[in-house]
Every structure is written in C-alpha cells, then in structure tokens.
Enzyme design. Structure first.
Site, PDB file in Angstrom:
ATOM      1  N   TYR A  49      61.419  94.739  67.446  1.00  0.00           N
ATOM      2  CA  TYR A  49      61.545  93.681  66.790  1.00  0.00           C
ATOM      3  C   TYR A  49      61.458  92.415  67.888  1.00  0.00           C
ATOM      4  O   TYR A  49      60.646  91.390  67.622  1.00  0.00           O
ATOM      5  CB  TYR A  49      63.089  93.554  66.315  1.00  0.00           C
ATOM      6  CG  TYR A  49      63.582  92.200  65.669  1.00  0.00           C
ATOM      7  CD1 TYR A  49      63.103  91.928  64.437  1.00  0.00           C
ATOM      8  CD2 TYR A  49      64.412  91.355  66.124  1.00  0.00           C
ATOM      9  CE1 TYR A  49      63.569  90.952  63.623  1.00  0.00           C
ATOM     10  CE2 TYR A  49      64.951  90.241  65.526  1.00  0.00           C
ATOM     11  CZ  TYR A  49      64.455  89.809  64.244  1.00  0.00           C
ATOM     12  OH  TYR A  49      65.039  88.706  63.736  1.00  0.00           O
ATOM     13  N   ALA A  76      59.486  92.615  70.475  1.00  0.00           N
ATOM     14  CA  ALA A  76      57.984  92.352  70.640  1.00  0.00           C
ATOM     15  C   ALA A  76      57.574  91.496  69.610  1.00  0.00           C
ATOM     16  O   ALA A  76      56.585  90.501  70.063  1.00  0.00           O
ATOM     17  CB  ALA A  76      57.111  93.718  71.008  1.00  0.00           C
ATOM     18  N   SER A  77      57.816  91.702  68.574  1.00  0.00           N
ATOM     19  CA  SER A  77      57.381  90.904  67.458  1.00  0.00           C
ATOM     20  C   SER A  77      57.637  89.357  67.485  1.00  0.00           C
ATOM     21  O   SER A  77      56.820  88.555  67.129  1.00  0.00           O
ATOM     22  CB  SER A  77      57.779  91.409  66.084  1.00  0.00           C
ATOM     23  OG  SER A  77      59.187  91.195  65.753  1.00  0.00           O
ATOM     24  N   ILE A 117      72.940  84.049  62.451  1.00  0.00           N
ATOM     25  CA  ILE A 117      73.159  82.997  61.239  1.00  0.00           C
ATOM     26  C   ILE A 117      73.866  83.727  59.937  1.00  0.00           C
ATOM     27  O   ILE A 117      73.683  84.750  59.909  1.00  0.00           O
ATOM     28  CB  ILE A 117      71.608  82.483  60.947  1.00  0.00           C
ATOM     29  CG1 ILE A 117      70.874  82.084  62.130  1.00  0.00           C
ATOM     30  CG2 ILE A 117      71.995  81.339  59.773  1.00  0.00           C
ATOM     31  CD1 ILE A 117      71.602  80.704  62.876  1.00  0.00           C
ATOM     32  N   ASN A 131      58.437  82.986  57.591  1.00  0.00           N
ATOM     33  CA  ASN A 131      59.721  83.410  57.831  1.00  0.00           C
ATOM     34  C   ASN A 131      60.075  84.899  57.399  1.00  0.00           C
ATOM     35  O   ASN A 131      61.012  85.485  58.027  1.00  0.00           O
ATOM     36  CB  ASN A 131      60.644  82.618  56.780  1.00  0.00           C
ATOM     37  CG  ASN A 131      62.065  83.056  56.776  1.00  0.00           C
ATOM     38  OD1 ASN A 131      62.871  82.921  57.320  1.00  0.00           O
ATOM     39  ND2 ASN A 131      62.130  83.741  55.478  1.00  0.00           N
ATOM     40  N   ASN A 165      52.898  91.062  49.893  1.00  0.00           N
ATOM     41  CA  ASN A 165      53.269  91.604  51.008  1.00  0.00           C
ATOM     42  C   ASN A 165      52.479  91.023  52.160  1.00  0.00           C
ATOM     43  O   ASN A 165      51.277  91.057  52.188  1.00  0.00           O
ATOM     44  CB  ASN A 165      52.917  92.933  51.028  1.00  0.00           C
ATOM     45  CG  ASN A 165      53.448  93.850  52.169  1.00  0.00           C
ATOM     46  OD1 ASN A 165      53.647  93.228  53.106  1.00  0.00           O
ATOM     47  ND2 ASN A 165      53.408  95.116  52.219  1.00  0.00           N
ATOM     48  N   VAL A 166      53.207  90.454  52.851  1.00  0.00           N
ATOM     49  CA  VAL A 166      52.527  89.554  53.821  1.00  0.00           C
ATOM     50  C   VAL A 166      51.743  90.473  55.159  1.00  0.00           C
ATOM     51  O   VAL A 166      50.785  89.725  55.707  1.00  0.00           O
ATOM     52  CB  VAL A 166      53.516  88.691  54.840  1.00  0.00           C
ATOM     53  CG1 VAL A 166      54.303  87.647  53.823  1.00  0.00           C
ATOM     54  CG2 VAL A 166      54.606  89.667  55.554  1.00  0.00           C
TER      55      VAL A 166
HETATM   56  P1  NAP Z   1      66.520  88.529  54.991  1.00  0.00           P
HETATM   57  O1  NAP Z   1      67.786  88.026  54.047  1.00  0.00           O
HETATM   58  O2  NAP Z   1      66.404  89.843  55.028  1.00  0.00           O
HETATM   59  O3  NAP Z   1      65.189  87.837  54.064  1.00  0.00           O
HETATM   60  C1  NAP Z   1      64.063  88.236  54.373  1.00  0.00           C
HETATM   61  C2  NAP Z   1      63.077  88.213  53.126  1.00  0.00           C
HETATM   62  O4  NAP Z   1      61.867  88.372  53.521  1.00  0.00           O
HETATM   63  C3  NAP Z   1      63.741  89.083  52.064  1.00  0.00           C
HETATM   64  O5  NAP Z   1      63.525  88.446  50.962  1.00  0.00           O
HETATM   65  C4  NAP Z   1      62.398  90.127  51.997  1.00  0.00           C
HETATM   66  O6  NAP Z   1      62.181  90.600  50.635  1.00  0.00           O
HETATM   67  C5  NAP Z   1      61.313  89.259  52.536  1.00  0.00           C
HETATM   68  N1  NAP Z   1      60.304  90.290  53.040  1.00  0.00           N
HETATM   69  C6  NAP Z   1      60.454  91.220  53.983  1.00  0.00           C
HETATM   70  N2  NAP Z   1      59.430  91.977  54.075  1.00  0.00           N
HETATM   71  C7  NAP Z   1      58.313  91.382  53.378  1.00  0.00           C
HETATM   72  C8  NAP Z   1      56.977  91.390  53.227  1.00  0.00           C
HETATM   73  N3  NAP Z   1      56.431  92.497  53.936  1.00  0.00           N
HETATM   74  N4  NAP Z   1      56.372  90.465  52.682  1.00  0.00           N
HETATM   75  C9  NAP Z   1      56.865  89.500  51.998  1.00  0.00           C
HETATM   76  N5  NAP Z   1      58.194  89.208  52.194  1.00  0.00           N
HETATM   77  C10 NAP Z   1      58.910  90.168  52.530  1.00  0.00           C
HETATM   78  O7  NAP Z   1      66.488  87.911  56.371  1.00  0.00           O
HETATM   79  P2  NAP Z   1      66.951  86.489  57.180  1.00  0.00           P
HETATM   80  O8  NAP Z   1      68.155  86.827  57.698  1.00  0.00           O
HETATM   81  O9  NAP Z   1      66.957  85.463  56.030  1.00  0.00           O
HETATM   82  O10 NAP Z   1      65.868  86.112  58.030  1.00  0.00           O
HETATM   83  C11 NAP Z   1      64.808  85.370  57.940  1.00  0.00           C
HETATM   84  C12 NAP Z   1      63.819  85.393  59.018  1.00  0.00           C
HETATM   85  O11 NAP Z   1      64.837  84.888  60.285  1.00  0.00           O
HETATM   86  C13 NAP Z   1      63.143  86.589  59.658  1.00  0.00           C
HETATM   87  O12 NAP Z   1      61.995  86.547  60.219  1.00  0.00           O
HETATM   88  C14 NAP Z   1      64.405  87.010  60.510  1.00  0.00           C
HETATM   89  O13 NAP Z   1      63.808  88.022  61.540  1.00  0.00           O
HETATM   90  C15 NAP Z   1      64.524  85.716  61.310  1.00  0.00           C
HETATM   91  N6  NAP Z   1      65.809  85.830  62.079  1.00  0.00           N
HETATM   92  C16 NAP Z   1      67.182  85.882  61.258  1.00  0.00           C
HETATM   93  C17 NAP Z   1      68.350  85.887  62.056  1.00  0.00           C
HETATM   94  C18 NAP Z   1      69.645  85.860  61.141  1.00  0.00           C
HETATM   95  O14 NAP Z   1      70.697  85.734  61.843  1.00  0.00           O
HETATM   96  N7  NAP Z   1      69.326  85.996  59.878  1.00  0.00           N
HETATM   97  C19 NAP Z   1      68.465  85.533  63.234  1.00  0.00           C
HETATM   98  C20 NAP Z   1      67.139  85.514  63.986  1.00  0.00           C
HETATM   99  C21 NAP Z   1      65.939  85.426  63.463  1.00  0.00           C
HETATM  100  P3  NAP Z   1      62.997  92.141  50.238  1.00  0.00           P
HETATM  101  O15 NAP Z   1      64.466  91.621  49.941  1.00  0.00           O
HETATM  102  O16 NAP Z   1      62.475  92.183  48.856  1.00  0.00           O
HETATM  103  O17 NAP Z   1      62.982  92.935  51.264  1.00  0.00           O
END
Ligand code: NAP
Length: 254
Positions: free
Chosen positions: A164, A166-167, A197, A90, A63-64
């Site tokens: 989100y 703010a983060s 995406i 990420n 857990n990050v």
């Molecule tokens: P995602 O499909 O939800 O994947 C995120 C991964 O992070 C999941 O495998 C999750 O694990 C893991 N995770 C969550 N909390 C964690 C923790 N506390 N410690 C370790 N791992 C953790 O997300 P994504 O869409 O690929 O997005 C990746 C990044 O890009 C994120 O930061 C998101 O905010 C950013 N982003 C995404 C988009 C988009 O359109 N997809 C757009 C803008 C920004 P679990 O499955 O076990 O929860």
C-alpha cells in the site's frame, strides 16, 4: 474552474471518501460519472447525488485495473456526457501484512506476491489507466480541468503496508508527472494524502479502538470524509494548483 455543469468522474464512488466527494460535487452542480464494483452502493450514491443537486449522475460498474474495461469506460463517459473536466482517482484497497514475520530467527511467513500484486494492480495500475484514459478523453473533447489522485499518509512508509505504501507514493509521483505532461492541454494534476478518516468502516470500529487511534493524532480526532471532499473541491476550483500533494491528516506524522 467553475464547477457548475462540469463533468467529473470518480472511482470508488460507491462508499467512503468517493461517495462523500460525489455528494459534495453534486452540491456544486457537477455532472457525475460514478465508478465502482458494487451496483447497489453505486445506485445509492447516484440517488443521493441527484437529491443533492447533480444535474446528471451515471453509474459504471468497472474494475479500474482492467485496461480494456477502463478504455471502454472513458469512451462511454465521452459518449454519454460529451465532455469530461475532471477525474478523482480514489478507488483503493489494502492487503496488510509484514513483508516477513520472523520468530526465534526463523522466517514464519512472507507477504505473498498475490497480496503485493492485488494492491499494486488496483491502487497504482488503476490510477495510471484511469488517469491516462481520462486525460486522453479530455484532450480529444477539448476540455480543460484537473486530475486528483488520492494518496495516503502511508506514502511515507507504514509498517505492515509495503504494498500500500509503495502504491500511495507512486500515485503522488504520478500526479507530479501529469502536472508537467498535461499542463499544455490545460489539465492540472494534484494529490491528496489523507490521514485517518472516519469513513463508515472506521466508524464501525469499537469506540475504544477509535479513541486509541485518535490519541496519536495531534488534533485528537479522525478526519471527516467531507474534509477530504472539500480538499478535492479546492483543487478542482483553484486554477493555479498543480503538481502538489496536500496532506489532510490532523497533523499526524508516521
Ligand atoms: P472504501 O470505503 O474501501 O471505498 C473504496 C471503494 O473503491 C469501494 O466502494 C470499492 O468497491 C471500490 N473499489 C475497490 N477496488 C476497486 C476496483 N478495482 N475498481 C473499482 N472500484 C473499486 O475506501 P475509503 O476509505 O473511502 O478510501 C478511498 C481512498 O482513500 C482509497 O484510495 C484509500 O486508500 C484512500 N485513503 C483512505 C483513508 C481513510 O482513512 N479512509 C486514508 C488514507 C487514504 P467495493 O466496495 O465493491 O470493493
């Protein structure tokens, strides 16, 4: 930075953009430390990375947002690989809600402190802890390289996402700070702000809903996860890139 045989850590590597980035870097011959909370997803990413050409892909269920666990994680990565050249910060989550819901002049609900705090813990504190520990390990091992924070188009301030937004503004700023603080150790830092995406979860939405989303984007489509991964590769490879945020959003403005 020439990527072949370099050691890169990726958080949230189980699926989505983290897994796509892992696969692309595997194809460039990187050794990968894959971090997530889901063992099955991690194992699937590691297997795909091995098939794609990674000399070594090791998984870590961490857990990050936990300081002792992240300290142990980077100690373990150092012991396993004997080097660390990059971190892709990420992992991220959403807990969307309006700050206040008001009906007929009455406040009917509020974003809870728990919804605020959980997103800040993972998206902001998690990025801080992993960036701090990765940089410490890189300096200790004498490795130069780069840290990439995944921000979002929501960093500008998106309705219903005060936590989100703010983060994601915070992780962009953190990359600017680290670009200044870590340059003297040969460590660069930058951020990427994706728009919409088409990760597995987004692609699972109904086609009608996806088309509606895409209609607001100047390029009229969502991004492909590999278009974020290729931006990560560009930042890692280009030794004069530091301190900047790259919007990869099809021209969308919030
Ligand atoms: P995602 O499909 O939800 O994947 C995120 C991964 O992070 C999941 O495998 C999750 O694990 C893991 N995770 C969550 N909390 C964690 C923790 N506390 N410690 C370790 N791992 C953790 O997300 P994504 O869409 O690929 O997005 C990746 C990044 O890009 C994120 O930061 C998101 O905010 C950013 N982003 C995404 C988009 C988009 O359109 N997809 C757009 C803008 C920004 P679990 O499955 O076990 O929860």
């Amino acid at each position: 930075m020439e990527l072949r045989e370099k050691v890169i850590a990726i958080t949230g590597a189980g699926r989505g953009l983290g897994a796509a980035t892992a696969l692309r870097l595997a194809g460039q011959g990187c050794n990968l430390a894959l971090i997530d909370l889901d063992d099955d997803a991690l194992a699937a990413t590691a297997a795909a990375c091995n098939d794609a050409g990674a000399p070594k892909a090791v998984t870590y269920n961490v857990n990050v947002s936990s300081e002792p666990d992240v300290e142990q994680l980077f100690a373990d990565i150092g012991a396993e690989f004997g080097a660390l050249h990059g971190l892709i910060n990420n992992a991220g989550i959403t807990r969307d809600a309006l700050t206040l819901k008001v009906r007929d002049g009455e406040v009917t609900s509020k974003m809870s402190l728990a919804e605020w705090q959980l997103v800040i813990d993972v998206n902001l504190t998690g990025v801080f802890l992993c960036g701090r520990e990765a940089a410490a390990k890189m300096i200790e091992l004498g490795c130069e390289g780069a840290i990439v924070n995944i921000s979002s188009i929501s960093r500008h301030g998106n309705m219903g996402q005060v936590n989100y937004s703010a983060s994601k503004a915070g992780v962009q700023a953190m990359a600017v700070v680290w670009a200044k603080e870590f340059a003297r150790f040969g460590i660069r830092a930058a951020s990427i702000a994706p728009g919409f995406i088409g990760t597995e979860m987004v692609m699972a939405m109904k086609e009608e809903a996806r088309e509606k989303l895409a209609s607001h984007i100047p390029l009229r489509r969502m991004g492909d996860p590999d278009e974020i991964a290729s931006t990560v590769q560009f930042i890692l490879e280009n030794d004069y890139v530091s301190g900047r945020c790259f919007g990869v959003d099809g021209g969308l403005r919030l």
